[in-house]
Design a protein around this motif. Structure first.
Motif, mmCIF file in Angstrom:
data_model
loop_
_atom_site.group_PDB
_atom_site.id
_atom_site.type_symbol
_atom_site.label_atom_id
_atom_site.label_comp_id
_atom_site.label_asym_id
_atom_site.label_seq_id
_atom_site.Cartn_x
_atom_site.Cartn_y
_atom_site.Cartn_z
ATOM 1 N N GLY A 1 0.794 -1.224 0.000
ATOM 2 C CA GLY A 1 0.000 0.000 0.000
ATOM 3 C C GLY A 1 0.825 1.272 0.000
ATOM 4 O O GLY A 1 0.736 2.062 0.939
ATOM 5 N N THR A 2 1.583 1.477 -1.038
ATOM 6 C CA THR A 2 2.385 2.688 -1.162
ATOM 7 C C THR A 2 1.538 3.820 -1.735
ATOM 8 O O THR A 2 0.441 3.592 -2.270
ATOM 9 C CB THR A 2 3.589 2.458 -2.098
ATOM 10 N N LYS A 3 2.070 5.020 -1.658
ATOM 11 C CA LYS A 3 1.387 6.181 -2.231
ATOM 12 C C LYS A 3 1.139 5.950 -3.730
ATOM 13 O O LYS A 3 0.038 6.197 -4.227
ATOM 14 C CB LYS A 3 2.229 7.440 -2.014
ATOM 15 N N LEU A 4 2.143 5.452 -4.438
ATOM 16 C CA LEU A 4 2.006 5.175 -5.869
ATOM 17 C C LEU A 4 0.895 4.168 -6.128
ATOM 18 O O LEU A 4 0.063 4.359 -7.025
ATOM 19 C CB LEU A 4 3.328 4.659 -6.453
ATOM 20 N N HIS A 5 0.860 3.112 -5.342
ATOM 21 C CA HIS A 5 -0.148 2.072 -5.551
ATOM 22 C C HIS A 5 -1.557 2.642 -5.350
ATOM 23 O O HIS A 5 -2.454 2.395 -6.159
ATOM 24 C CB HIS A 5 0.110 0.892 -4.623
ATOM 25 N N TYR A 6 -1.755 3.414 -4.283
ATOM 26 C CA TYR A 6 -3.071 4.026 -4.065
ATOM 27 C C TYR A 6 -3.443 4.976 -5.200
ATOM 28 O O TYR A 6 -4.595 5.027 -5.633
ATOM 29 C CB TYR A 6 -3.123 4.760 -2.724
ATOM 30 N N GLU A 7 -2.454 5.699 -5.717
ATOM 31 C CA GLU A 7 -2.713 6.590 -6.864
ATOM 32 C C GLU A 7 -3.182 5.782 -8.073
ATOM 33 O O GLU A 7 -4.109 6.189 -8.781
ATOM 34 C CB GLU A 7 -1.457 7.383 -7.217
ATOM 35 N N LYS A 8 -2.551 4.633 -8.304
ATOM 36 C CA LYS A 8 -2.916 3.792 -9.448
ATOM 37 C C LYS A 8 -4.307 3.184 -9.262
ATOM 38 O O LYS A 8 -5.068 3.070 -10.221
ATOM 39 C CB LYS A 8 -1.861 2.704 -9.684
ATOM 40 N N ILE A 9 -4.644 2.788 -8.041
ATOM 41 C CA ILE A 9 -5.989 2.270 -7.773
ATOM 42 C C ILE A 9 -7.022 3.372 -8.010
ATOM 43 O O ILE A 9 -8.072 3.136 -8.606
ATOM 44 C CB ILE A 9 -6.087 1.711 -6.337
#
Length: 185
Positions: free
Chosen positions: A156-164
């Motif tokens: 759950g990184t910042k990048l991953h949340y942005e992609k979701i």
């Protein structure tokens, strides 16, 4: 100077008590938002010491890959996983236990807290599970490049949340892990 840990203590003690072998078991991927949870079981050879075994989280990716190959060459091992669907259906703890049972072990066991730092066999299992899961996540990155799994391995990184937020939830995301999304979603 920190005292050096004897990571073969449990294996040696078991042998002194008449046990033929010790099988270390560990998991990788309990916390990510995407991908399966992996478990590995490893029996190290009694006559061969693998130098550098430690908790997979304390090793560089390069060192883990090197040790993964050495463990594969010299040890008896099994790697299994529980799917995203199984995680969502039975919860992460039960899915982890399922993955641990899938390597085929049903013998008496002893849980060792922080075992991946204390036991060579558990450290080896930690490495096998982590590298296997990371490589699986690289294959998911090829299927779903828009999520950048190669960079965060599903955590759950910042990048991953942005992609979701940008692309929505994919079939490889753990729906039960995404029920409570971060502030500002």
């Amino acid at each position: 100077m920190a005292e050096e840990i004897d990571r073969y203590y449990y294996e040696r003690t078991a042998a002194e008590h008449g046990f033929m072998c010790v099988c270390g078991i560990d998991e990788a991927g309990r916390g990510p938002l995407a991908g399966p949870v992996f478990a590995a079981a490893v029996i190290l050879p009694g006559d061969y010491v693998i130098e550098g075994l430690n908790d997979s989280k304390k090793l560089s990716e390069k060192k883990r890959d090197m040790l993964f190959d050495e463990i594969k060459e010299h040890a008896v091992y099994a790697v299994a996983s529980a799917s995203v669907e199984e995680i969502d259906e039975m919860n992460i703890l039960n899915a982890t236990f399922l993955a641990m049972r899938l390597p085929g072990l049903s013998v008496p066991s002893k849980a060792i807290i922080k075992g991946d730092s204390l036991s060579a066999s558990i450290a080896a299992a930690s490495i096998m599970a982590k590298v296997s899961r990371d490589r699986y996540m690289l294959s998911l990155d090829e299927q779903y490049p828009e999520y950048c799994f190669k960079k965060h391995k599903g955590y759950g990184t910042k990048l991953h949340y942005e992609k979701i937020r940008e692309f929505g939830i994919s079939p490889v995301h753990r729906k039960t892990f995404l029920k409570k999304l971060p502030e500002g979603w």
